[in-house]
Design a protein around this motif. Structure first.
Motif, PDB file in Angstrom:
ATOM      1  N   ILE A   3      -6.732  -4.620  -7.342  1.00 44.36           N
ATOM      2  CA  ILE A   3      -6.275  -4.200  -6.018  1.00 44.36           C
ATOM      3  C   ILE A   3      -7.417  -4.493  -5.051  1.00 44.36           C
ATOM      4  CG2 ILE A   3      -5.661  -2.214  -4.586  1.00 44.36           C
ATOM      5  CD1 ILE A   3      -4.358  -0.975  -7.065  1.00 44.36           C
ATOM      6  N   ARG A   4      -7.058  -5.212  -4.022  1.00 49.54           N
ATOM      7  CA  ARG A   4      -8.116  -5.599  -3.074  1.00 49.54           C
ATOM      8  C   ARG A   4      -8.096  -4.744  -1.813  1.00 49.54           C
ATOM      9  NH1 ARG A   4      -7.560 -12.174  -3.989  1.00 49.54           N
ATOM     10  NH2 ARG A   4      -8.853 -12.187  -5.860  1.00 49.54           N
ATOM     11  N   GLU A   5      -6.927  -4.212  -1.485  1.00 50.55           N
ATOM     12  CA  GLU A   5      -6.846  -3.334  -0.321  1.00 50.55           C
ATOM     13  C   GLU A   5      -5.686  -2.369  -0.504  1.00 50.55           C
ATOM     14  OE1 GLU A   5      -6.816  -5.345   3.413  1.00 50.55           O
ATOM     15  OE2 GLU A   5      -6.779  -3.473   4.569  1.00 50.55           O
ATOM     16  N   THR A   7       1.613   4.120  -0.814  1.00 49.26           N
ATOM     17  CA  THR A   7       0.715   3.101  -0.289  1.00 49.26           C
ATOM     18  C   THR A   7       1.220   1.733  -0.717  1.00 49.26           C
ATOM     19  OG1 THR A   7      -0.667   3.266  -2.249  1.00 49.26           O
ATOM     20  CG2 THR A   7      -1.339   4.580  -0.347  1.00 49.26           C
ATOM     21  N   LEU A   8       0.783   0.720   0.029  1.00 50.24           N
ATOM     22  CA  LEU A   8       1.069  -0.667  -0.355  1.00 50.24           C
ATOM     23  C   LEU A   8      -0.263  -1.302  -0.706  1.00 50.24           C
ATOM     24  CD1 LEU A   8       3.572  -1.707   2.455  1.00 50.24           C
ATOM     25  CD2 LEU A   8       4.095  -1.167   0.067  1.00 50.24           C
ATOM     26  N   CYS A   9      -0.324  -1.877  -1.894  1.00 48.69           N
ATOM     27  CA  CYS A   9      -1.593  -2.449  -2.339  1.00 48.69           C
ATOM     28  C   CYS A   9      -1.515  -3.962  -2.319  1.00 48.69           C
ATOM     29  CB  CYS A   9      -1.903  -1.990  -3.759  1.00 48.69           C
ATOM     30  SG  CYS A   9      -1.999  -0.204  -3.904  1.00 48.69           S
ATOM     31  N   ASP A  10      -2.553  -4.557  -1.761  1.00 46.80           N
ATOM     32  CA  ASP A  10      -2.713  -6.000  -1.916  1.00 46.80           C
ATOM     33  C   ASP A  10      -3.363  -6.229  -3.267  1.00 46.80           C
ATOM     34  OD1 ASP A  10      -1.641  -6.488   0.503  1.00 46.80           O
ATOM     35  OD2 ASP A  10      -3.552  -6.817   1.540  1.00 46.80           O
ATOM     36  N   LEU A  11      -2.690  -7.020  -4.058  1.00 43.12           N
ATOM     37  CA  LEU A  11      -3.124  -7.123  -5.449  1.00 43.12           C
ATOM     38  C   LEU A  11      -3.161  -8.575  -5.856  1.00 43.12           C
ATOM     39  CD1 LEU A  11      -1.875  -4.946  -8.353  1.00 43.12           C
ATOM     40  CD2 LEU A  11      -1.321  -7.379  -8.414  1.00 43.12           C
ATOM     41  N   PHE A  12      -4.142  -8.932  -6.692  1.00 38.65           N
ATOM     42  CA  PHE A  12      -4.227 -10.290  -7.216  1.00 38.65           C
ATOM     43  C   PHE A  12      -4.056 -10.234  -8.725  1.00 38.65           C
ATOM     44  CE2 PHE A  12      -6.866 -13.885  -8.797  1.00 38.65           C
ATOM     45  CZ  PHE A  12      -6.030 -14.899  -8.340  1.00 38.65           C
ATOM     46  N   ASP A  13      -3.058 -10.987  -9.199  1.00 34.98           N
ATOM     47  CA  ASP A  13      -2.734 -10.871 -10.628  1.00 34.98           C
ATOM     48  C   ASP A  13      -3.341 -11.999 -11.449  1.00 34.98           C
ATOM     49  OD1 ASP A  13      -1.204 -13.103 -10.204  1.00 34.98           O
ATOM     50  OD2 ASP A  13       0.735 -12.130 -10.494  1.00 34.98           O
ATOM     51  N   GLY A  14      -4.259 -12.739 -10.844  1.00 36.10           N
ATOM     52  CA  GLY A  14      -4.907 -13.825 -11.570  1.00 36.10           C
ATOM     53  C   GLY A  14      -4.361 -15.177 -11.176  1.00 36.10           C
ATOM     54  N   THR A  15      -3.108 -15.184 -10.676  1.00 31.99           N
ATOM     55  CA  THR A  15      -2.552 -16.450 -10.211  1.00 31.99           C
ATOM     56  C   THR A  15      -2.127 -16.355  -8.753  1.00 31.99           C
ATOM     57  OG1 THR A  15      -0.480 -15.790 -11.228  1.00 31.99           O
ATOM     58  CG2 THR A  15      -1.794 -17.399 -12.428  1.00 31.99           C
ATOM     59  N   GLN A  16      -1.597 -15.184  -8.386  1.00 31.29           N
ATOM     60  CA  GLN A  16      -1.198 -15.084  -6.988  1.00 31.29           C
ATOM     61  C   GLN A  16      -1.326 -13.682  -6.436  1.00 31.29           C
ATOM     62  OE1 GLN A  16       3.118 -15.630  -6.498  1.00 31.29           O
ATOM     63  NE2 GLN A  16       3.222 -15.954  -8.687  1.00 31.29           N
ATOM     64  N   PHE A  23      -5.173   7.066  -3.567  1.00 24.88           N
ATOM     65  CA  PHE A  23      -4.650   7.416  -2.235  1.00 24.88           C
ATOM     66  C   PHE A  23      -5.766   7.536  -1.198  1.00 24.88           C
ATOM     67  CE2 PHE A  23      -2.735  10.239   0.944  1.00 24.88           C
ATOM     68  CZ  PHE A  23      -1.535   9.589   1.135  1.00 24.88           C
ATOM     69  N   HIS A  24      -6.923   8.024  -1.673  1.00 29.07           N
ATOM     70  CA  HIS A  24      -8.036   8.229  -0.737  1.00 29.07           C
ATOM     71  C   HIS A  24      -8.566   6.902  -0.174  1.00 29.07           C
ATOM     72  CE1 HIS A  24      -9.886   7.417  -4.635  1.00 29.07           C
ATOM     73  NE2 HIS A  24     -10.973   7.031  -3.970  1.00 29.07           N
ATOM     74  N   LEU A  25      -8.144   5.797  -0.755  1.00 26.18           N
ATOM     75  CA  LEU A  25      -8.608   4.494  -0.267  1.00 26.18           C
ATOM     76  C   LEU A  25      -7.672   3.907   0.779  1.00 26.18           C
ATOM     77  CD1 LEU A  25      -9.620   3.050  -3.744  1.00 26.18           C
ATOM     78  CD2 LEU A  25     -11.161   3.962  -1.985  1.00 26.18           C
ATOM     79  N   LYS A  26      -6.611   4.650   1.054  1.00 25.17           N
ATOM     80  CA  LYS A  26      -5.608   4.139   1.992  1.00 25.17           C
ATOM     81  C   LYS A  26      -6.232   3.911   3.363  1.00 25.17           C
ATOM     82  CE  LYS A  26      -2.261   6.748   3.925  1.00 25.17           C
ATOM     83  NZ  LYS A  26      -0.972   7.467   4.110  1.00 25.17           N
ATOM     84  N   GLY A  27      -5.987   2.715   3.847  1.00 20.59           N
ATOM     85  CA  GLY A  27      -6.432   2.395   5.183  1.00 20.59           C
ATOM     86  C   GLY A  27      -7.929   2.227   5.329  1.00 20.59           C
ATOM     87  N   THR A  28      -8.668   2.070   4.219  1.00 21.77           N
ATOM     88  CA  THR A  28     -10.121   1.876   4.340  1.00 21.77           C
ATOM     89  C   THR A  28     -10.482   0.409   4.456  1.00 21.77           C
ATOM     90  OG1 THR A  28     -10.319   1.857   1.936  1.00 21.77           O
ATOM     91  CG2 THR A  28     -10.661   3.978   3.033  1.00 21.77           C
ATOM     92  N   GLY A  29      -9.474  -0.430   4.558  1.00 24.64           N
ATOM     93  CA  GLY A  29      -9.736  -1.859   4.692  1.00 24.64           C
ATOM     94  C   GLY A  29      -9.992  -2.522   3.364  1.00 24.64           C
ATOM     95  N   LYS A  30     -10.484  -3.717   3.419  1.00 23.32           N
ATOM     96  CA  LYS A  30     -10.722  -4.471   2.197  1.00 23.32           C
ATOM     97  C   LYS A  30     -11.741  -3.720   1.347  1.00 23.32           C
ATOM     98  CE  LYS A  30     -10.092  -9.212   1.105  1.00 23.32           C
ATOM     99  NZ  LYS A  30      -8.656  -8.964   0.992  1.00 23.32           N
TER     100      LYS A  30
END
Lengths: 904, 353
Positions: free
Chosen positions: A71-73, A84-93, A105-112
């Protein structure tokens, strides 16, 4: 013991083996696998009705669809505060994944995120457990809109992947988890539930099972430094030790690690602990547990500063001593319970008092807390009897007490502490203090046992050479030395390799007996190419000598090998297990048959059963344990064999009366129209503080209708005294007892005084029967019909003389005649019959009573007895006149003896 | 002569209308009875002249024979008709239930015990029975369960209230194995040379007791059958051969068995014998819990300490022992789902065997 195969792999290369293969090998080698639980590894595709060699549960992780991702963000959900919506990289996309996981949850909205979070990612189409369902319900991920946002995949919790019940948050993998790797490859697992028998106590650890499996497979243990944490030998100076009784505490080892940071363990550690069934606490407790599961040595961590704070001596170093508890001494264990102790309990103490209940549970005061900085780590060896009894006494069954109560070799103590310190330093950043404090007053003797090929042949029935025996025993690290010089270098010539061929586990003629003479020495699955040929052996004189003495020394981690003949049996068991019990041939006993003694009493009882069955009785078997109250409904006894630990007050004594058991059964079946029950078994007559007598009895109960109601039988008469007597007569006739007599019973208080008889064979009373006394019957919930009860003493019955004598089959025709005589009521029918038979002598071959008649015409107090007489001579045909003469003699005799009158 | 012809004609005519037994008898009286006209002819023969007499006599005899044979023929017809009628009328409803005769039943445990003991007897194992209440020594210590040994936890016991017996309390036997010691000691005591006792081959049946909660799967009492073979030439291979044979007799000639290592304090090496599930033939079913195999018995070579307790020198004698549960086998065989049926003594259960 739960064995995660991912952990086993640290010690053993299991390439090419499925979990089932491993489970089978262990099971046949004496470590029964009770269940295989999958958490990630590819499972066999069982259909609903397919055979499963082992109980199997769990889930496989799709290698394509369940992968390590990062999870990147963590972004807010536009329409839901909790999600929350997570930007995630699964190794290919890149993916967008929706989650409500509270632990990110505490990372919500903390940016990248500065450091991406590694997670277990399940893609569309993956099958996982439904995290919200009760229990384990499989679900397949499909596209759906949740609060207006499309969702097609998931970051997983432990519950969803079948790792634990945990569904509070998602799994946060260790930082080094490789993104894009199939999760099954990264941390997939299959866990074997292995039953540890008392003789396999050494296997209550990953290393223990690995070592055993390696031996069974003929593979080498991995050269992993963890199982050779060598104790440097330097004596630490951070504490002192005093063992007051080495038989209670043969060894005690302490290590110290300073400046630890208490926090969560790495995820892979937590996962492994969960897989073995332990709850992760913090990196310190987890390290002690991890070391215990890995090596089998339970450890205990003290807060060193608490101990220093209690020091009263001038050195300012804690002084640890171990001793038996004083009677009534108290200790609050770390579960918060204050325990009152007995001298059976062993304590770890310092100068101020008790710190922990040795081998079972730590004390509350010196427990490791979040504030702990310095850890004193204990590894010890305890007397297994004390630990076992202490754990039972305080109902404290733990992983530590499980191991200590079966015996942990003292040589494991320093290894355990060393591993514990290493793990703590790796996971908490602390600094290990130099040296260990070690007191080892009572090292166990690791027995040396002598075994010869002849012993192996004598007990196991297989021919093995000395070399073959040595090769097997060396697999489980016995040190073997042959006493006679031998020519051969000791090359392992056995290779019981694992094979997929399942039939190798099945007793069948083609594999049961490996041909020892040929090159396939021990196993049908042998790969002969890389095995030393037994041809070499055949040229070796010593190896083929059945008297070659091999001295075998026990490796310093097992306590199950004895000495002398017992040690020999222990070693032979090892040989049998490693050779493969399935590979030992099946032969017929060649030994002499013993003298034939038989068991006449048993045979006689079985005959009795057959006779009773032929008479229509149903056999019952009752609980031997009953209560005085239940039995006293039938009769009161002075004393009973009393059970000290009854399972219920209703079964707190052994029965005195078998009849009471059968009456209880009749009561249970009171609704049946008719009952004819019997039981054969022991009753128990107590002798104070000695073994009771166990006389065997036969009890019979009959009640209800004589014939079952049917389409042409209505209101059949109820069974009465004479129904039972008829059965008893047939029974005794079947036993060929002669000289049987019946007399009114005066000693049977439980029977109706007018309807009770005692049965004698000759002078010996063998039993009583009759109708149950109305007052006794009232105490049972039985129907209205009379209840007939009989009880026989089997010893008396067995010893009664059998009186069989064959009567010749008559050649001449009989003369039949009926006579009726009137006698006083007080004259017993048996008396009349015996007078008839006496007087008639050989000529009266039968006198059958066919009617008993009472009537005013006959007179009050009188009865008429009518007999069908058979006159017959073995020598000639009797004439009517001759018959009449006999008849007249009989009548005259009856007149004289019992004042009988012939009824015209 | 005419008179005779008339007699014959009218008699035969009258016979034509006779259809039952009563009428037939009446006809007989009327036509060939003593006072019948025909008989009067015979009676009147004396009054006839010498010349007439033979002819009339002959004619009368002829008529008599004719009427008698007509009577027999008619009688047969009537009898046949009556039989035909009665056969037709006497029709039972053969589907009505038969009249029951009382039938006794052996308890299913007895049935199973007998099967086992019968087979073992043919294999040379004689029945040896011994007491159900035992001392700790006989139940445990002599059988290589030392005091406080963890193996004792496998067999929780019912103890008898006693005082002052120390480490040798009285308990209900947890297995029939104390009989192994008693049998060996009996044999030693009876041997002319106690150092050379005879071989032993016995089956030990009987009730055993363990402290368990009573549930569908566990009971506080149960039968056991053990086998014991002791001699100077008995091996683990013999154990396998003997039990493989036993299984073929018990479960069918095609029964396959397998042995795997196990642990019991009184035997070493020890093994568990599984038999291929006889319900599904090893394909997997609910009876074998899909495994294809049924755990049937535990076995092993008699532990040296046990031989010594019995008075047999383990350096010279070896032996094997095995133990199995009749109730468990009966449960498998008859698909009895609940062990509590065995001592429940409900005739609706017992009557089914």
């Amino acid at each position: 013991m739960k064995l995660p195969l991912s952990w086993l792999k640290d010690y053993l290369d299991i390439t090419g083996l499925s979990p089932e293969d491993i489970a089978r090998k262990l099971t046949f080698g004496g470590l029964e696998v009770e269940e295989i639980k999958y958490a990630g590894w590819t499972m066999p595709a069982y259909g609903k009705d397919d055979r499963r060699e082992f109980k199997t549960e769990g889930i496989a992780w799709d290698r394509e669809r369940i992968v390590v991702a990062e999870i990147r963000e963590v972004k807010p959900h536009p329409n839901a505060d909790r999600l929350t919506l997570c930007d995630l990289f699964d190794g290919t996309q890149e993916q967008v994944v929706l989650t409500g996981a509270p632990n990110i949850f505490h990372l919500k909205g903390t940016g990248k995120l500065p450091k991406p979070i590694k997670v277990a990612y399940a893609k569309e189409g993956a099958t996982i457990y439904d995290g919200h369902a009760d229990g384990l319900v499989l679900t397949t991920l499909k596209r759906a809109k949740i609060r207006g946002v499309e969702s097609y995949s998931m970051v997983c919790s432990e519950k969803e992947l079948g790792i634990s019940e945990e569904h509070e948050g998602i799994i946060l993998l260790d930082e080094d988890a490789p993104v894009g790797t199939p999760l099954a490859d990264y941390m997939g697992d299959a866990v074997l539930e292995v039953k540890i028998n008392p003789n396999m106590a050494r296997c209550a650890s990953v290393l223990g099972i690995a070592r055993e499996l390696a031996a069974l497979l003929g593979r080498e243990l991995r050269d992993k430094s963890t199982h050779v944490y060598t104790y440097t030998g330097t004596q630490g100076d951070f504490a002192t030790l005093e063992i007051t009784d080495p038989t209670l505490n043969p060894r005690f080892v302490l290590g110290l690690i300073r400046d630890v940071e208490i926090k969560q363990s790495p995820y892979w550690v937590q996962r492994r602990l969960k897989m073995v069934g332990a709850r992760p606490i913090n990196n310190i407790v987890d390290a002690t547990n991890y070391a215990m599961f890995e090596l089998g040595e339970p450890l205990h961590a003290f807060d060193y500063d608490v101990l220093v704070g209690r020091v009263t001596n001038s050195t300012h170093k804690p002084k640890i001593l171990t001793r038996a508890a004083k009677d009534g001494e108290k200790l609050t264990t770390l579960d918060g319970v204050e325990r009152t102790l007995t001298p059976m309990n062993v304590l770890v103490c310092d100068e101020k008092g008790a710190l922990s209940l040795a081998g079972v549970m730590g004390g509350a005061e010196s427990e490791v807390t979040d504030k702990t900085k310095n850890i004193l780590l204990e590894g010890a060896a305890w007397n297994f009897i004390n630990v076992r009894r202490t754990a039972r006494q305080h109902n404290l069954q733990s992983e530590a007490s499980f191991r200590f109560s079966r015996g942990v070799h003292p040589a494991m103590a320093d290894k355990g502490v060393s591993l514990g310190l290493k793990l703590i330093s790796e996971w908490s950043g602390g600094t290990v203090a130099p040296g260990l404090v070690d007191s080892y007053p009572l090292p166990p003797k690791d027995p040396t046992v002598e075994v010869t090929p002849r012993d192996v042949k004598r007990v196991l029935g297989i021919d093995l050479t000395a070399q073959q025996i040595i090769a097997l025993l060396e697999r489980v690290e016995f040190k073997c030395e042959i006493q006679e010089p031998i020519l051969d270098t000791r090359k392992p010539i056995l290779d019981i390799r694992y094979s997929n061929n399942e039939s190798s586990n099945i007793e069948s003629s083609n594999i049961a007996s490996p041909n020892i003479e040929s090159s396939n020495i021990a196993s049908p699955n042998i790969e002969s190419s890389n095995i030393a040929s037994p041809n070499i052996e055949s040229s070796n004189i010593a190896s083929s000598n059945p008297e070659s003495r091999i001295s075998v020394t026990t490796p310093p981690y097992r306590l199950d090998i004895g000495e002398g003949v017992v040690g020999l049996a222990d070693i032979l068991e090892e040989i049998a297990r490693l050779y493969g019990i399935e590979n030992i041939p099946a032969t017929n006993i060649a030994d002499a048959l013993p003298p034939q003694i038989g068991n006449p009493i048993h045979e006689w009882e079985e005959r009795l059963r057959d006779l009773l069955i032929s008479l229509g009785f149903i056999e019952i078997v009752s609980y031997r344990m009953t209560s005085v109250e239940k039995e006293s409904r039938l009769a009161r006894f002075d004393d009973h064999v009393v059970i000290a630990n009854p399972i219920t007050p209703e079964r707190n004594v052994l029965r005195r009366s078998l009849l009471a058991s059968v009456l209880e059964a009749a009561e249970k079946n009171a609704r049946a129209e008719s009952l004819s029950l019997f039981e054969i078994g022991a009753v128990f007559l107590p002798h104070k503080n000695e073994l009771p007598d166990e006389p065997r009895k036969l009890a019979i109960v009959m009640t209800g209708r004589r014939a079952a109601t049917a389409w042409d039988v209505k209101d059949s008469p109820v069974l009465d005294f004479f129904d039972m007597k008829g059965r008893i007569e047939l029974l005794l006739a079947g036993l060929q007892l002669a000289d049987v007599s019946y007399a009114p019973a005066d000693s049977a208080a439980h029977l109706h005084p007018g309807k009770a008889a005692e049965i004698k064979v000759g002078d010996k009373m063998i039993g009583q029967f009759g109708e149950l006394h109305p007052l006794v019957k009232e105490r049972y919930e039985l129907g209205a019909s009379p209840v007939l009860a009989a009880e026989f003493d089997l010893a008396a019955l067995t010893s009664a003389q059998s009186g069989f004598s064959l009567a010749p089959v008559p050649e001449f025709p009989p003369v039949y005649e009926d006579i009726a005589v009137i006698v006083d009521e007080s004259v017993a029918a048996a008396r009349v019959e015996s007078l008839i038979r006496q007087t008639g002598g050989r000529s009266v071959t039968d006198a059958r009573l066919f009617d008993v008649y009472r009537d005013e015409k006959i007179g009050a107090g009188k009865k008429s007895l009518a007999y069908a007489l058979t006159y017959q001579s073995p020598e000639k045909t009797l004439t009517d006149a001759e018959a009449a003469a006999i008849r007249n003699k009989i009548v005259k005799r009856l007149e004289q003896e019992v004042k009988a009158k012939l009824r015209s | 002569m005419n008179q005779l012809n008339d007699i014959e004609t009218s008699a035969l005519q009258a016979l034509e209308s006779v259809t039952d037994e009563d009428a037939l008898q009446a006809w007989k009286t009327a036509h060939i009875g003593r006072s019948s006209p025909l008989m009067q002819v015979f009676a009147g023969l004396g009054k006839l002249s010498k010349e007439e007499k033979p002819a009339v006599g002959q004619a009368a005899n002829r008529v008599k024979l004719a009427l008698e044979s007509a009577f027999e023929a008619r009688a047969q017809i009537i009898k046949d008709a009556a039989l035909a009628k009665s056969l037709e009328e006497e029709q039972l409803d053969v589907t009505l239930p038969g009249r029951p005769a009382p039938r006794g039943r052996l308890h299913p445990s007895t049935v199973q015990l007998r099967r086992m003991l019968d087979i073992l007897a043919e294999m040379g194992f004689q029945v040896y029975t011994s007491r159900e209440v035992e001392t700790d020594e006989f139940n445990f210590q002599f059988l290589n369960f030392p005091l406080h040994h963890p193996a004792r936890e496998m067999q929780d016991s019912f103890y008898v209230e006693t005082e002052g017996r120390g480490d040798n309390p009285i308990l209900l036997r947890t297995h029939t194995s104390p009989g192994q010691i008693r049998a060996m000691r009996d044999a030693v005591a009876a041997a002319p040379d106690p150092a050379n006792p005879p071989p032993i081959r016995i089956a030990l049946p009987g009730m055993c007791y363990r402290y368990e909660q009573i549930t569908a799967r566990s009971e506080i009492q149960f039968n056991q059958v053990e086998g014991l073979a002791v001699g100077t030439n008995i091996t683990f291979a013999d154990l396998k051969g003997t039990l493989t044979d036993f299984a073929r007799r018990m479960f069918g000639q095609g029964a396959r068995v397998r042995f795997r290592a196990d642990h019991f304090p009184f035997t070493e090496p020890s093994a568990e014998m599984d038999v291929e599930c006889f319900v599904c033939g090893g394909k997997g079913c609910s009876v074998c819990k899909r495994s294809g195999w049924l755990e049937i018995l535990g076995c092993g070579m008699v532990h040296p300490n046990v031989l010594m307790s019995g008075g047999y020198d383990p350096k010279r004698y070896t032996g094997f022992a095995f133990g199995m549960g009749p109730e468990r086998q009966a449960m498998l065989r008859y698909r009895i789902e609940d062990i509590r049926y065995f001592w429940g003594n409900d005739v609706r259960f017992l009557e089914q065997f």
